[in-house]
Motif scaffolding. Structure first.
Motif, PDB file in Angstrom:
ATOM      1  N   SER A   1       0.818  -1.203   0.000  1.00 48.54           N
ATOM      2  CA  SER A   1       0.000   0.000   0.000  1.00 48.54           C
ATOM      3  C   SER A   1       0.857   1.261   0.000  1.00 48.54           C
TER       4      SER A   1
ATOM      5  N   THR B   1       0.488   3.611  -3.217  1.00 46.96           N
ATOM      6  CA  THR B   1      -0.103   4.930  -2.978  1.00 46.96           C
ATOM      7  C   THR B   1       0.890   6.039  -3.284  1.00 46.96           C
TER       8      THR B   1
ATOM      9  N   GLU C   1       0.129   8.865  -6.039  1.00 44.98           N
ATOM     10  CA  GLU C   1      -0.238  10.200  -5.556  1.00 44.98           C
ATOM     11  C   GLU C   1       0.806  11.278  -5.827  1.00 44.98           C
TER      12      GLU C   1
ATOM     13  N   THR D   1      -8.947   6.845   2.264  1.00 46.50           N
ATOM     14  CA  THR D   1      -8.196   5.587   2.373  1.00 46.50           C
ATOM     15  C   THR D   1      -8.935   4.584   3.243  1.00 46.50           C
TER      16      THR D   1
ATOM     17  N   SER E   1      -5.838   5.394  -7.650  1.00 51.68           N
ATOM     18  CA  SER E   1      -5.324   4.983  -6.342  1.00 51.68           C
ATOM     19  C   SER E   1      -6.442   4.503  -5.425  1.00 51.68           C
TER      20      SER E   1
ATOM     21  N   THR F   1      -6.640   0.758  -4.008  1.00 50.56           N
ATOM     22  CA  THR F   1      -6.699   0.523  -2.558  1.00 50.56           C
ATOM     23  C   THR F   1      -7.812  -0.453  -2.218  1.00 50.56           C
TER      24      THR F   1
ATOM     25  N   GLY G   1      -1.232   3.245   3.317  1.00 50.74           N
ATOM     26  CA  GLY G   1      -1.838   4.313   2.527  1.00 50.74           C
ATOM     27  C   GLY G   1      -1.771   5.662   3.232  1.00 50.74           C
TER      28      GLY G   1
ATOM     29  N   GLN H   1       0.203   8.918   1.932  1.00 49.64           N
ATOM     30  CA  GLN H   1      -0.541  10.156   1.707  1.00 49.64           C
ATOM     31  C   GLN H   1       0.063  11.308   2.509  1.00 49.64           C
TER      32      GLN H   1
END
Length: 239
Positions: free
Chosen positions: A11, A15, A19, A52, A162, A166, A182, A186
């Motif tokens: 993850s 991610t 991102e 998330t 994303s 997820t 995640g 982030q």
């Protein structure tokens, strides 16, 4: 513990590469140039954390609706699909200025002008207490800047690559590890965008990010495919 670590690692990597050059990344960078950074960071990170958790919850609930075997196959297809999609985006992109950065900046500029015009048109001599009473419910408890950053990032993630990845990852891996990975990714991406601002965002090569993300999705897809083959082999041994 190993399943949590595996979900966290996958993850985090997925991610981060999804991102780092995404529309929400550019939005956070531009918003941080116009408003207080702490409010922008709080709004953006809060939105992405909520998204998330929601996505991982949907993925966790998926095996209860359809069999784990089918959720695993769907996740494998998602990884391959997103991998090919990202690779295609990377190959067709040029090396010039980021089109997505320019697009996000134009959207925010038009929104800022619209808000400024509305404020000018509605400018009147109303008492401060009356203004406070007439404010929307949420703005009485949260800063309008926080809400703006939250809404832009939250709705910007709906249907995003994303988010769907997820969901698929949480259906196949430990949901707690997926959520934790995640959130960390982030937080890293958004903090970099808010601190670095537009100068950092403009230096990021969307082509390299897209190609790297595509390769990572393909690797996850191959790993998921090999795992499904092993599961099928074990089933044949027991039957």
């Amino acid at each position: 513990m190993s399943s949590v670590l595996q979900g966290f690692t996958k993850s985090l990597a997925m991610t981060f590469v999804s991102e780092i050059g995404d529309k929400t990344f550019f939005a956070a960078a531009i918003l941080a140039m116009r408003y207080p950074r702490r409010l922008v960071l709080a709004g953006c990170v809060s939105a992405l954390i909520v998204m998330t958790i929601l996505s991982a919850t949907v993925g966790w609930a998926a095996p209860n609706l359809i069999s784990r075997k089918w959720t695993h196959h769907i996740t494998t297809l998602l990884f391959f699909g997103f991998g090919l999609w990202s690779l295609w985006d990377g190959f067709k992109q040029g090396g010039g200025e980021s089109e997505e950065l320019a697009e996000v900046e134009a959207e925010l500029d038009s929104d800022l002008k619209a808000n400024g015009k509305a404020t000018k048109d509605n400018n009147s001599k109303i008492e401060d207490e009356n203004k406070k009473q007439n404010r929307p419910f949420l703005t009485q408890f949260f800063s309008p800047i926080f809400l703006k950053a939250f809404s832009i990032n939250f709705f910007g993630e709906f249907g995003d690559k994303s988010q769907l990845a997820t969901i698929g990852l949480a259906a196949d891996e430990n949901p707690f590890g997926v959520v934790l990975g995640g959130i960390v990714a982030q937080l890293l991406c958004t903090t970099a965008a808010v601190i670095g601002g537009k100068s950092l965002a403009s230096q990021i090569s969307e082509r390299i990010v897209a190609l790297s993300g595509g390769m990572l999705f393909i690797i996850f897809g191959i790993q998921s495919f090999l795992t499904s083959m092993m599961m099928m082999k074990k089933e044949h041994q027991y039957t």
